[in-house]
Design a protein around this motif. Structure first.
Motif, PDB file in Angstrom:
ATOM      1  N   TRP A  20       0.840  -1.203   0.000  1.00  0.00           N
ATOM      2  CA  TRP A  20       0.000   0.000   0.000  1.00  0.00           C
ATOM      3  C   TRP A  20       0.878   1.257   0.000  1.00  0.00           C
ATOM      4  O   TRP A  20       0.621   2.203  -0.750  1.00  0.00           O
ATOM      5  CB  TRP A  20      -0.938  -0.020   1.194  1.00  0.00           C
ATOM      6  N   HIS A  23       2.505   1.580  -3.446  1.00  0.00           N
ATOM      7  CA  HIS A  23       1.517   1.956  -4.459  1.00  0.00           C
ATOM      8  C   HIS A  23       1.155   3.436  -4.335  1.00  0.00           C
ATOM      9  O   HIS A  23       1.202   4.173  -5.317  1.00  0.00           O
ATOM     10  CB  HIS A  23       0.265   1.083  -4.324  1.00  0.00           C
ATOM     11  N   CYS A  24       0.784   3.854  -3.145  1.00  0.00           N
ATOM     12  CA  CYS A  24       0.361   5.244  -2.946  1.00  0.00           C
ATOM     13  C   CYS A  24       1.529   6.214  -3.065  1.00  0.00           C
ATOM     14  O   CYS A  24       1.421   7.250  -3.723  1.00  0.00           O
ATOM     15  CB  CYS A  24      -0.306   5.408  -1.579  1.00  0.00           C
ATOM     16  N   ASN A  27       3.095   6.463  -6.679  1.00  0.00           N
ATOM     17  CA  ASN A  27       2.163   7.010  -7.661  1.00  0.00           C
ATOM     18  C   ASN A  27       1.621   8.373  -7.256  1.00  0.00           C
ATOM     19  O   ASN A  27       0.808   8.948  -7.982  1.00  0.00           O
ATOM     20  CB  ASN A  27       0.996   6.037  -7.889  1.00  0.00           C
ATOM     21  N   LEU A  29      -0.407   9.127  -4.688  1.00  0.00           N
ATOM     22  CA  LEU A  29      -1.814   9.030  -4.315  1.00  0.00           C
ATOM     23  C   LEU A  29      -1.983   9.169  -2.813  1.00  0.00           C
ATOM     24  O   LEU A  29      -1.067   8.891  -2.038  1.00  0.00           O
ATOM     25  CB  LEU A  29      -2.383   7.681  -4.768  1.00  0.00           C
ATOM     26  N   CYS A  30      -3.164   9.576  -2.393  1.00  0.00           N
ATOM     27  CA  CYS A  30      -3.478   9.733  -0.970  1.00  0.00           C
ATOM     28  C   CYS A  30      -3.278   8.404  -0.246  1.00  0.00           C
ATOM     29  O   CYS A  30      -3.779   7.368  -0.689  1.00  0.00           O
ATOM     30  CB  CYS A  30      -4.917  10.201  -0.822  1.00  0.00           C
ATOM     31  N   PRO A  31      -2.560   8.400   0.886  1.00  0.00           N
ATOM     32  CA  PRO A  31      -2.316   7.136   1.586  1.00  0.00           C
ATOM     33  C   PRO A  31      -3.535   6.605   2.341  1.00  0.00           C
ATOM     34  O   PRO A  31      -3.528   5.466   2.774  1.00  0.00           O
ATOM     35  CB  PRO A  31      -1.181   7.479   2.555  1.00  0.00           C
ATOM     36  N   GLY A  34      -6.245   6.242  -1.456  1.00  0.00           N
ATOM     37  CA  GLY A  34      -5.595   5.689  -2.630  1.00  0.00           C
ATOM     38  C   GLY A  34      -6.097   6.263  -3.938  1.00  0.00           C
ATOM     39  O   GLY A  34      -5.755   5.753  -5.001  1.00  0.00           O
ATOM     40  N   LYS A  35      -6.906   7.335  -3.885  1.00  0.00           N
ATOM     41  CA  LYS A  35      -7.476   7.904  -5.109  1.00  0.00           C
ATOM     42  C   LYS A  35      -7.096   9.362  -5.312  1.00  0.00           C
ATOM     43  O   LYS A  35      -6.835   9.772  -6.432  1.00  0.00           O
ATOM     44  CB  LYS A  35      -8.988   7.743  -5.095  1.00  0.00           C
ATOM     45  N   MET A  38      -1.619  13.397  -4.082  1.00  0.00           N
ATOM     46  CA  MET A  38      -0.811  13.819  -2.944  1.00  0.00           C
ATOM     47  C   MET A  38      -0.063  15.117  -3.238  1.00  0.00           C
ATOM     48  O   MET A  38       0.226  15.881  -2.329  1.00  0.00           O
ATOM     49  CB  MET A  38       0.193  12.716  -2.583  1.00  0.00           C
ATOM     50  N   CYS A  49      -6.601  16.097   0.833  1.00  0.00           N
ATOM     51  CA  CYS A  49      -6.933  15.214  -0.280  1.00  0.00           C
ATOM     52  C   CYS A  49      -8.256  15.668  -0.887  1.00  0.00           C
ATOM     53  O   CYS A  49      -9.228  15.906  -0.159  1.00  0.00           O
ATOM     54  CB  CYS A  49      -7.045  13.766   0.210  1.00  0.00           C
ATOM     55  N   ALA A 120       3.506   8.570   2.632  1.00  0.00           N
ATOM     56  CA  ALA A 120       2.597   7.426   2.763  1.00  0.00           C
ATOM     57  C   ALA A 120       3.028   6.527   3.917  1.00  0.00           C
ATOM     58  O   ALA A 120       2.198   6.061   4.696  1.00  0.00           O
ATOM     59  CB  ALA A 120       2.544   6.629   1.458  1.00  0.00           C
TER      60      ALA A 120
END
Length: 151
Positions: A20, A23-24, A27, A29-31, A34-35, A38, A49, A120
């Motif tokens: 996780w 990935h976050c 990329n 992305l918000c930890p 995940g969408k 950041m 976010c 993250a």
């Protein structure tokens, strides 16, 4: 934060947490969900976010991205440049054309993924300096028993 905001559960096991975080972080992305994004620019973290409302006041990667970039990437690149000099003794223009751009790109390009990874990781592991929870809640106006991770 209200309970109707979309969030993804933070993984419980170590291997799931690691996946996780990678990935976050890598990329951007918000930890928490995940969408959401950041970053609002190359290295500037958003205030909240846009998807789940996570407040990024907890994020303090400080000099970590630069440290990792220099230690993991710059040191091997320096070894390659020194080897190039010792093995072939090229003129200075060869270093200006090859070594300098390689060093600049090699140290600057990974800064954003490393910063995302650190933020993250800080969120997922609830990393906070020991003994500072009271000061943080006073500065940020949160409840005394709540940390910035319990938004």
């Amino acid at each position: 934060m209200t309970s109707d905001m979309p969030t993804a559960p933070v993984p419980a096991t170590g291997q799931e947490k690691f996946r996780w975080i990678m990935h976050c972080g890598w990329n951007g992305l918000c930890p928490r969900c995940g969408k959401g994004k950041m970053f609002k620019s190359w290295l500037k973290i958003v205030d909240t976010c846009d998807h789940c409302g996570l407040d990024y006041r907890f994020a303090a990667p400080d000099d970590g991205p630069a440290f990792f970039s220099l230690c993991i990437i710059a040191l091997p690149l320096i070894a390659i440049v020194v080897w190039l000099q010792v093995a072939f003794d090229p003129p200075i223009w060869v270093h200006l054309v090859t070594s300098v751009p390689l060093m600049i790109a090699g140290t600057l390009a990974p800064l954003r993924p490393i910063k995302g990874w650190l933020v993250a990781s800080q969120f997922v592991n609830r990393a906070q300096e020991a003994g500072t929870q009271g000061l943080w809640s006073q500065l940020h106006g949160t409840d005394k028993g709540r940390s910035d991770f319990d938004q």
